[in-house]
Design a protein around this motif. Structure first.
Motif, PDB file in Angstrom:
ATOM      1  N   ASP A 144       0.832  -1.211   0.000  1.00  0.00           N
ATOM      2  CA  ASP A 144       0.000   0.000   0.000  1.00  0.00           C
ATOM      3  C   ASP A 144       0.864   1.257   0.000  1.00  0.00           C
ATOM      4  OD1 ASP A 144      -2.308  -1.483  -0.023  1.00  0.00           O
ATOM      5  OD2 ASP A 144      -2.608  -1.416   2.151  1.00  0.00           O
ATOM      6  N   SER A 145       1.948   1.220   0.792  1.00  0.00           N
ATOM      7  CA  SER A 145       2.849   2.374   0.837  1.00  0.00           C
ATOM      8  C   SER A 145       3.535   2.585  -0.510  1.00  0.00           C
ATOM      9  CB  SER A 145       3.901   2.179   1.939  1.00  0.00           C
ATOM     10  OG  SER A 145       3.291   2.111   3.216  1.00  0.00           O
ATOM     11  N   ALA A 146       3.900   1.477  -1.169  1.00  0.00           N
ATOM     12  CA  ALA A 146       4.536   1.586  -2.487  1.00  0.00           C
ATOM     13  C   ALA A 146       3.575   2.198  -3.490  1.00  0.00           C
ATOM     14  CB  ALA A 146       4.991   0.204  -2.959  1.00  0.00           C
ATOM     15  N   HIS A 147       2.286   1.812  -3.399  1.00  0.00           N
ATOM     16  CA  HIS A 147       1.290   2.388  -4.307  1.00  0.00           C
ATOM     17  C   HIS A 147       1.122   3.887  -4.068  1.00  0.00           C
ATOM     18  CE1 HIS A 147      -0.828  -1.744  -5.045  1.00  0.00           C
ATOM     19  NE2 HIS A 147       0.323  -1.628  -5.671  1.00  0.00           N
ATOM     20  N   ASP A 148       1.107   4.286  -2.795  1.00  0.00           N
ATOM     21  CA  ASP A 148       0.981   5.710  -2.476  1.00  0.00           C
ATOM     22  C   ASP A 148       2.180   6.489  -3.011  1.00  0.00           C
ATOM     23  OD1 ASP A 148      -1.402   5.171  -1.213  1.00  0.00           O
ATOM     24  OD2 ASP A 148      -0.525   5.073   0.799  1.00  0.00           O
ATOM     25  N   TRP A 149       3.350   5.926  -2.828  1.00  0.00           N
ATOM     26  CA  TRP A 149       4.568   6.590  -3.296  1.00  0.00           C
ATOM     27  C   TRP A 149       4.547   6.709  -4.828  1.00  0.00           C
ATOM     28  CZ3 TRP A 149      10.143   5.051  -1.318  1.00  0.00           C
ATOM     29  CH2 TRP A 149      11.024   6.079  -1.654  1.00  0.00           C
ATOM     30  N   MET A 150       4.091   5.638  -5.493  1.00  0.00           N
ATOM     31  CA  MET A 150       4.023   5.677  -6.946  1.00  0.00           C
ATOM     32  C   MET A 150       3.058   6.761  -7.418  1.00  0.00           C
ATOM     33  SD  MET A 150       3.079   2.633  -9.648  1.00  0.00           S
ATOM     34  CE  MET A 150       1.377   2.535  -9.039  1.00  0.00           C
ATOM     35  N   ALA A 151       1.931   6.928  -6.699  1.00  0.00           N
ATOM     36  CA  ALA A 151       0.975   7.975  -7.060  1.00  0.00           C
ATOM     37  C   ALA A 151       1.609   9.359  -6.928  1.00  0.00           C
ATOM     38  CB  ALA A 151      -0.267   7.874  -6.178  1.00  0.00           C
ATOM     39  N   GLU A 152       2.429   9.545  -5.900  1.00  0.00           N
ATOM     40  CA  GLU A 152       3.126  10.827  -5.739  1.00  0.00           C
ATOM     41  C   GLU A 152       4.117  11.054  -6.883  1.00  0.00           C
ATOM     42  OE1 GLU A 152       4.966  11.155  -1.948  1.00  0.00           O
ATOM     43  OE2 GLU A 152       3.134  10.747  -0.818  1.00  0.00           O
ATOM     44  N   GLU A 153       4.848   9.991  -7.229  1.00  0.00           N
ATOM     45  CA  GLU A 153       5.812  10.118  -8.322  1.00  0.00           C
ATOM     46  C   GLU A 153       5.100  10.399  -9.645  1.00  0.00           C
ATOM     47  OE1 GLU A 153       9.302   9.906  -8.361  1.00  0.00           O
ATOM     48  OE2 GLU A 153       9.003  10.214  -6.210  1.00  0.00           O
ATOM     49  N   ARG A 154       3.938   9.779  -9.850  1.00  0.00           N
ATOM     50  CA  ARG A 154       3.181  10.004 -11.072  1.00  0.00           C
ATOM     51  C   ARG A 154       2.757  11.462 -11.174  1.00  0.00           C
ATOM     52  NH1 ARG A 154      -1.259   7.302 -10.028  1.00  0.00           N
ATOM     53  NH2 ARG A 154      -0.510   5.311 -10.814  1.00  0.00           N
ATOM     54  N   ARG A 155       2.316  12.021 -10.070  1.00  0.00           N
ATOM     55  CA  ARG A 155       1.854  13.415 -10.075  1.00  0.00           C
ATOM     56  C   ARG A 155       3.005  14.378 -10.244  1.00  0.00           C
ATOM     57  NH1 ARG A 155       1.165  17.740 -10.845  1.00  0.00           N
ATOM     58  NH2 ARG A 155      -0.366  19.227 -10.052  1.00  0.00           N
ATOM     59  N   GLY A 156       4.164  14.049  -9.670  1.00  0.00           N
ATOM     60  CA  GLY A 156       5.308  14.943  -9.786  1.00  0.00           C
ATOM     61  C   GLY A 156       5.146  16.187  -8.921  1.00  0.00           C
ATOM     62  N   ASP A 157       5.877  17.230  -9.257  1.00  0.00           N
ATOM     63  CA  ASP A 157       5.846  18.480  -8.499  1.00  0.00           C
ATOM     64  C   ASP A 157       4.439  19.075  -8.552  1.00  0.00           C
ATOM     65  OD1 ASP A 157       6.183  20.952  -7.363  1.00  0.00           O
ATOM     66  OD2 ASP A 157       7.987  21.461  -8.515  1.00  0.00           O
ATOM     67  N   PRO A 158       3.781  19.229  -7.389  1.00  0.00           N
ATOM     68  CA  PRO A 158       2.419  19.786  -7.394  1.00  0.00           C
ATOM     69  C   PRO A 158       2.355  21.235  -7.853  1.00  0.00           C
ATOM     70  CG  PRO A 158       3.222  19.513  -5.142  1.00  0.00           C
ATOM     71  CD  PRO A 158       4.215  18.837  -6.038  1.00  0.00           C
ATOM     72  N   ASP A 159       3.503  21.920  -7.915  1.00  0.00           N
ATOM     73  CA  ASP A 159       3.511  23.293  -8.412  1.00  0.00           C
ATOM     74  C   ASP A 159       3.438  23.360  -9.943  1.00  0.00           C
ATOM     75  OD1 ASP A 159       3.666  24.326  -5.853  1.00  0.00           O
ATOM     76  OD2 ASP A 159       5.866  24.285  -5.829  1.00  0.00           O
ATOM     77  N   VAL A 160       3.648  22.220 -10.589  1.00  0.00           N
ATOM     78  CA  VAL A 160       3.548  22.141 -12.043  1.00  0.00           C
ATOM     79  C   VAL A 160       2.151  21.651 -12.408  1.00  0.00           C
ATOM     80  CG1 VAL A 160       4.444  21.034 -14.128  1.00  0.00           C
ATOM     81  CG2 VAL A 160       6.002  21.655 -12.271  1.00  0.00           C
ATOM     82  N   ALA A 161       1.534  22.291 -13.396  1.00  0.00           N
ATOM     83  CA  ALA A 161       0.170  21.921 -13.791  1.00  0.00           C
ATOM     84  C   ALA A 161       0.100  20.451 -14.188  1.00  0.00           C
ATOM     85  CB  ALA A 161      -0.293  22.803 -14.948  1.00  0.00           C
ATOM     86  N   GLU A 162      -0.969  19.798 -13.770  1.00  0.00           N
ATOM     87  CA  GLU A 162      -1.135  18.390 -14.049  1.00  0.00           C
ATOM     88  C   GLU A 162      -1.561  18.169 -15.504  1.00  0.00           C
ATOM     89  OE1 GLU A 162      -3.576  14.473 -12.333  1.00  0.00           O
ATOM     90  OE2 GLU A 162      -3.905  16.482 -11.486  1.00  0.00           O
ATOM     91  N   LEU A 163      -1.003  17.118 -16.116  1.00  0.00           N
ATOM     92  CA  LEU A 163      -1.398  16.751 -17.471  1.00  0.00           C
ATOM     93  C   LEU A 163      -2.827  16.220 -17.467  1.00  0.00           C
ATOM     94  CD1 LEU A 163       1.585  14.846 -19.151  1.00  0.00           C
ATOM     95  CD2 LEU A 163       0.416  16.863 -20.035  1.00  0.00           C
ATOM     96  N   SER A 164      -3.618  16.668 -18.405  1.00  0.00           N
ATOM     97  CA  SER A 164      -4.971  16.143 -18.527  1.00  0.00           C
ATOM     98  C   SER A 164      -5.012  15.071 -19.604  1.00  0.00           C
ATOM     99  CB  SER A 164      -5.957  17.265 -18.879  1.00  0.00           C
ATOM    100  OG  SER A 164      -5.708  17.755 -20.187  1.00  0.00           O
ATOM    101  N   VAL A 165      -6.020  14.210 -19.533  1.00  0.00           N
ATOM    102  CA  VAL A 165      -6.179  13.175 -20.550  1.00  0.00           C
ATOM    103  C   VAL A 165      -6.361  13.790 -21.945  1.00  0.00           C
ATOM    104  CG1 VAL A 165      -7.715  11.321 -21.349  1.00  0.00           C
ATOM    105  CG2 VAL A 165      -6.981  11.402 -18.956  1.00  0.00           C
TER     106      VAL A 165
END
Length: 365
Positions: free
Chosen positions: A13-34
């Protein structure tokens, strides 16, 4: 055992949470949309659709986002999702001769009816980084009037066929549908329709390497791109209650037909033969590679000699071109193999003890 299992679940579960953070990247950078991925990374989307065997740009874009840009993981996600979808029926074969072409080129004839349509291509770019793309808010260049017209473009190989210079492809039996590789396991020997299915959804890099090997002399047959076309074709489904076919949508396809040398045989005169590639979306590298490998695999039906080249080996090519199967088999070795390794470890220790004992005994003698 229970404590170990619970501890493992917490770590996962912790690995999944960490992966989600890595996927999002820097929260100050706009998120990519589909939609951004679908529209601006369209070639990546096309590859995921082709190798995932599911034509849906939105789902392919979502898979790319979820996989953090890992193309094979995104293809895996699409294939897994595809298995959950109900199957209502099958469409009629698409008529690529009626394709509304955005791009259509031939390397065999300079002047062809309909002309050479360069379309959107990297072929004539300088392969230099364009730092202007870092700027935001650039307007898309306007296309000239008339560029959207799509005149019917006959196949280039039809001109060769008029003189009997190229092998005539037999018409498929419309009453016998080819096997569906997405629903049935691959069996060998495979007919050409099944081989083309496997190549169409095979890994682009693998198929490219096999095609490149044929150009370097393995299964040598010199190819010309008779025609490469990219465009939109309608998809039709027959409705039994209506008694006729209804158009249910459109798909973008890349089609390539190569013209290859053939010296003839006891039964066939010297003529050209064909290789064929057809892929979802704009994916011309894959379509050309597919056509070259398709031609190499036809050596037996054309009465050619088996040169022992990898691209001629049906089993080697078809069993190794699927990147999802390859990835699953490769990546499973990083999962726990404690028991297997302990048995191997004990075997090596026993062999070492036996060797040391034999050496000591020989020294004593």
């Amino acid at each position: 055992m229970y404590v170990a299992v619970k501890g493992g679940e917490k770590a996962i579960d912790s690995a999944h949470d960490w992966m989600a953070e890595e996927r999002r990247g820097d929260p100050d950078v706009a998120e990519l949309s589909v939609p951004q991925i679908r529209e601006q990374l369209s070639l990546a989307v096309n590859r995921v659709m082709a190798e995932g065997s599911l034509y849906d740009p939105d789902l392919a874009a979502l898979a790319i986002k979820q996989a953090r840009g890992d193309m094979i993981e995104a293809i895996f996600l699409i294939r897994a999702y595809r298995t959950t979808l109900p199957r209502f029926g099958a469409s009629l074969p698409v008529e690529t001769t009626e394709m509304a072409c955005d791009r259509r080129i031939s390397a065999t004839f300079k002047d062809v009816p309909g002309g050479q349509v360069l379309g959107p291509t990297f072929d004539y770019t300088h392969r230099l980084l364009d730092f202007a793309l870092e700027a935001e808010g650039l307007e898309a260049p306007e296309r000239e009037a008339g560029e959207a017209a799509h005149p019917r473009m006959p196949r280039v190989t039809e001109f060769l066929n008029q003189e009997g210079l190229i092998q005539t492809e037999p018409r498929p039996d419309v009453d016998t549908a080819p096997r569906d590789l997405t629903r049935e396991p691959l069996e060998l020997p495979a007919g050409r329709p099944l081989r083309l299915q496997a190549l169409s959804r095979g890994d682009e890099g693998f198929v490219l390497s096999m095609a490149y090997s044929t150009q370097r002399g393995y299964a040598k047959n010199h190819p010309f791109v008779g025609e490469l076309r990219i465009g939109t074709v309608p998809v039709e489904v027959e409705i039994p209650e209506l008694g006729f076919a209804v158009e249910v949508g459109e798909v973008v396809l890349t089609e390539c037909e190569t013209v290859n040398q053939f010296t003839g045989s006891k039964l066939e005169p010297a003529q050209f033969t064909r290789g064929y590639g057809l892929v979802f979306g704009q994916s011309e590298r894959k379509a050309i590679s597919m056509a070259l490998v398709d031609r190499a695999l036809r050596w037996k039906e054309l009465g050619e000699d088996d040169k022992g080249a990898p691209a001629q080996d049906e089993e080697f090519v078809l069993y190794h071109c699927d990147n999802i199967q390859a990835t699953g088999f490769l990546e499973h070795i990083k999962l726990p193999h404690y028991v297997d390794f302990q048995s191997e470890l004990e075997l090596v220790r026993r062999l070492r003890r036996e060797t040391e004992g034999r050496v000591q005994q020989e020294a004593a003698e």
